[in-house]
Enzyme design. Structure first.
Site, PDB file in Angstrom:
ATOM      1  CB  THR A 262       4.720   3.721   1.060  1.00  0.00           C
ATOM      2  OG1 THR A 262       4.754   3.187  -0.276  1.00  0.00           O
ATOM      3  CG2 THR A 262       6.140   3.874   1.572  1.00  0.00           C
TER       4      THR A 262
ATOM      5  CE  LYS B  66      -7.376  -5.483   1.945  1.00  0.00           C
ATOM      6  NZ  LYS B  66      -7.903  -5.353   3.312  1.00  0.00           N
TER       7      LYS B  66
ATOM      8  CG  LEU C  62      -5.531 -13.441   8.465  1.00  0.00           C
ATOM      9  CD1 LEU C  62      -6.989 -13.299   8.045  1.00  0.00           C
ATOM     10  CD2 LEU C  62      -5.421 -14.428   9.629  1.00  0.00           C
TER      11      LEU C  62
ATOM     12  CG  ASP D 213      -8.224  -1.723   0.999  1.00  0.00           C
ATOM     13  OD1 ASP D 213      -7.083  -1.564   0.530  1.00  0.00           O
ATOM     14  OD2 ASP D 213      -8.457  -2.456   1.981  1.00  0.00           O
TER      15      ASP D 213
ATOM     16  N   GLY E 267      -4.576  -3.809  11.280  1.00  0.00           N
ATOM     17  CA  GLY E 267      -3.759  -3.405  12.417  1.00  0.00           C
ATOM     18  C   GLY E 267      -2.286  -3.462  12.090  1.00  0.00           C
TER      19      GLY E 267
END
Length: 814
Positions: A554, A681, A612, A677, A796
């Protein structure tokens, strides 16, 4: 001669007794003794009836009626009508005697051990008589013999000691002269030399059969039960448990002592000295090989033969400085327990003599505390010895095997396996023979411990992972499909057996303790109960499976807040949810520390770069002693997709909408386009590099207009993109004039981080980054000029699911 014993489940009803008859008849002309237990459940009913009667509770009559009906119904189903009269009359006569005994207990309001033995003996007396008459009606050459005339004991009612000299003589004399091929006898019951009915203790029917086998020098003793032999562990708890083909007397005694209920521990004693083989067989699968018990013929390489356990154990600890160097303390301690009839299951003592710890049945705990404190009242009053320390709700688990002593490291392997699964060991005991290694653990950890140990010692190193998946949307669905597709490969090549035990979306959740079928998980979830995140955790915790993994697919802040609860309970966490690792630094640090403290991996590879191996590579660099100097990266697959497809022939609105439809953005695309976002990261990468940083420390050079940033829903957000199309076209033209491409770049250097849109010239590593790909450049002390580059699809559902899958495999390989 052979002796066959059939337990309560084997003679529980007419159908089962018919199966017993087939097994007996298959022995042909071989002389056999058939020892039977009471009809299944009757002994417990008799005890309940007796207790109610002694409490002067008239409800005992209801139970007495049930006992009568069970026996009468069995007779009517087994015996032909023309032969029933005699059998019914005899059984009714015996039941009348039972009723008289119970009335006596009711009238005087008590029941003595002597009376109790007399009452419970009716179970075996009735079943053995009915079965012998049934065999006769089936034209078998059968005789009936009352075991009380053969087995003689003392008057220790409840668990009488056998007088083997008299018993052996009685058995030899009787069976020498009997003309019958088959003799049916009652198990469990005997009589004293004074003629009083006695019993041999619960499980005594096995003992009866062994006594007769020993007395008669039988060819074999067959114990027929409802399982196909002695198992490597309790098959009701460990589904992968398997029958042990061949085991020694000593191993069988150890396993039975520590809870293997298919064999009553004293059974082996009468046959051991004479070398009589014992076979444990399944009444309901008579063709199954079962377990052969003989002298030790354990083939080389076989170390641990079984794992057993005893539940409902309490620990008593006596300790204090006044015990050191004082002779007789241990003697007094054990003498007090012995005199009270309290059996000690396990003993351990510190070499300093400062403490003695024993394991006893929980039912004896309160009594034991009282009598020991009383016995050492003087020393306790002087402070030389502390009052007894009592610990309850415990269990003993034990590894058993004759050849364990010749193999090094088994104890370490056992304790390491338990430790990895956060099973706390309270006490350890190992005998000098090294045939048994025992540990006392919490009763609630038994299932986890048995399964973990069985996996380690018996399952060819196949490790079982139990997954609980929250979020089965786009990414979650792909993840479940990948598990289904690769299940066989993982088991065959990686020795991993992955089961999904629980799944949940925002509406419903479902659990299956044996594993949810991934072929139809959608329908299972649709029929599940209402979703409740607290109950989801409580279910996982109560199941208490080893190698439990919570998988969060989620983007929920509430779900990420629950990670500490999972980790604290030794449940690993795998997540693609970036919120936890990019939250307050102290929260991030707490999660990492908890993962180490409770041995519960916390993995989040998909937080950066989807599938990755960015975080894993970074961890390996740091672990090997390298130090990160600078990070440059394009970390948003959605933003890379957007700016790779946006030009003067398109509109920014349409490209963002396309990215959302194809699953490259979050459901709320503003999370991606605002830069938050990417900030999360680069923050995670900085933290994993060993730097203390918070989200507020990152400079965000946003390209979105303030109006777009201020929107509160997708409709308003997309409307604002249309309104400000001119400003987006201006950004594109400025880059085109310089023959550059637009890339949203994250950078970390000298302890500072920033994110923002940059013009990337030809020849730069970022220039030809296509589609939704990500790229990370790690400049380190070992890679100062030519960075380590990781590049590939960074968005994806399929690749994100594969990243989650990779984390699961990492845990499996821990």
């Amino acid at each position: 001669m052979k002796v066959l014993k059939f337990g309560g489940t084997s003679v529980a009803n007419a159908k089962n007794i018919s199966q017993v008859k087939n097994i007996v008849a298959s022995n042909g002309d071989t002389k056999i003794v058939v020892v039977v237990s009471a009809l299944g459940g009757i002994t417990d009913l008799l005890l309940t009836t007796a207790n109610l009667a002694s409490d002067q509770n008239k409800e005992y009559r209801t139970y007495l009626k049930e006992i009568e009906e069970r026996h009468m119904q069995t007779i009517k189903e087994l015996i032909p009508v023309q032969s029933q009269s005699k059998v019914l009359s005899k059984v009714k006569s015996e039941l009348n005697i039972l009723e008289t005994l119970l009335e006596g207990a009711f009238l005087i309001g008590e029941i003595t051990p002597k009376l109790s033995d007399k009452i419970v003996s009716f179970g075996e007396l009735l079943s053995s008589y009915i079965i012998s008459e049934y065999f006769a009606s089936e034209k078998l050459d059968v005789g009936y013999q009352d075991s009380r005339e053969l087995i003689k004991t003392n008057d220790n009612h409840g668990k009488a000691a056998v007088n083997f000299e008299m018993t052996n003589a009685n058995c030899l004399a009787y069976f020498k002269d009997t003309p019958h091929t088959i003799t049916v006898c009652a198990g469990f019951i005997a009589s004293s030399v004074n003629g009083n009915s006695t019993t041999l203790g619960r499980g005594g029917s096995d003992f009866t059969a062994a006594i007769m086998a020993g007395a008669l020098n039988a060819e074999v003793l067959e114990i027929w039960t409802d399982v196909s032999g002695m198992y490597t562990a309790n098959p009701k708890i460990v589904k992968q448990a398997m029958a042990i083909p061949h085991i020694s007397y000593e191993e069988a005694m150890e396993l039975s002592h520590f809870g293997a209920k298919v064999l009553y521990p004293p059974t082996i004693q009468p046959v051991l000295s004479k070398g009589i083989s014992i076979v444990i067989k399944n009444t309901f699968e008579p063709e199954a090989a079962g377990t052969l018990i003989t002298k030790n013929q354990n083939e080389k390489g076989k170390t641990v033969r079984g794992i057993s356990h005893v539940e409902s154990i309490a620990l008593l600890s006596l300790e204090g400085p006044g015990m050191v160097g004082i002779p007789g303390i241990s003697k007094r301690f054990f003498e007090v327990l012995s005199n009270a009839g309290i059996s000690v299951v396990l003993i351990t003592q510190a070499s300093s003599e400062h403490s003695i710890c024993v394991g006893i049945a929980s039912s004896d705990a309160k009594k034991a505390v009282a009598i020991v404190n009383e016995a050492f009242e003087y020393e306790i009053s002087l402070g030389k010895i502390k009052p007894v320390i009592l610990e309850e709700d415990l269990a003993i688990i034990a590894l058993v095997g004759d050849n364990m002593k010749s193999h090094q490291g088994l104890s370490g392997k056992m304790f390491s396996t338990l430790g990895k699964n956060n099973v706390n060991i309270r006490v350890i005991a190992q005998g000098a023979s090294e045939r048994n290694i025992s540990a006392v653990i919490s009763k609630g950890d038994v299932k986890k411990a048995l399964n973990a140990l069985h996996e380690e010692f018996f399952e060819e190193n196949i490790k079982q992972l139990n997954l609980f998946v929250m979020g089965v949307g786009n990414v979650g669905a792909k993840f479940l499909n990948q598990i289904q597709q690769q299940k066989k490969y993982l088991k065959e090549y990686l020795k991993l057996n992955i089961r999904v035990i629980g799944i949940s979306n925002s509406r419903t959740m479902a659990f299956d303790e044996n594993g949810i079928s991934l072929k139809n998980w959608e329908s299972v979830l649709a029929e599940g109960e209402k979703a409740d995140s607290n109950k989801f955790f409580e279910t996982i915790n109560s199941l208490n499976y080893r190698n439990s993994i919570f998988v969060d697919n989620t983007a929920s802040p509430a779900v990420s807040d629950s990670y500490t609860t999972y980790l604290r309970n030794s449940i690993s966490v795998v997540t693609c949810n970036k919120i936890a690792c990019s939250s307050d630094y102290n929260k991030y640090l707490e999660l990492k520390q908890m993962a180490r403290k409770y041995n519960s991996p916390f993995l989040f590879e998909t937080n950066v770069g989807a599938g990755l191996p960015i975080i894993d590579t970074l961890k390996n660099l740091i672990a090997s002693g390298d130090k990160v100097k600078k990070i440059q990266a394009v970390l948003s697959g959605s933003l890379n997709f957007v700016f790779n497809n946006f030009n003067d022939q398109t509109t920014f609105h349409d490209v963002v909408l396309q990215a959302q439809k194809e699953g490259y953005t979050e459901p709320d695309p503003k999370i991606d386009l605002s830069g938050i976002d990417v900030m999360r990261k680069i923050l995670i990468l900085a933290r994993e590099s060993g730097y203390q940083l918070d989200i507020e420390d990152i400079e965000n050079q946003s390209f979105l207009p303030e109006e777009s940033l201020a929107t509160t829903n997708n409709d308003d957000f997309f409307a604002s993109l249309v309104k400000h199309e001119a400003s987006f076209q201006k950004i594109f033209k400025e880059a085109s004039k310089k023959d550059c491409k637009l890339k949203y770049v994250a950078q970390f250097e000298n302890g500072k981080a920033s994110v923002g849109l940059q013009h990337i010239p030809k020849g730069h590593d970022f220039y030809n980054l296509e589609g939704s790909d990500n790229i990370v450049l790690f400049f380190t002390e070992r890679y100062p000029n030519q960075p380590m580059i990781i590049k590939g699809a960074g968005a994806g559902a399929e690749v994100t699911a594969s990243g989650i899958f990779a984390d699961i495999i990492r845990i499996g390989n821990f």
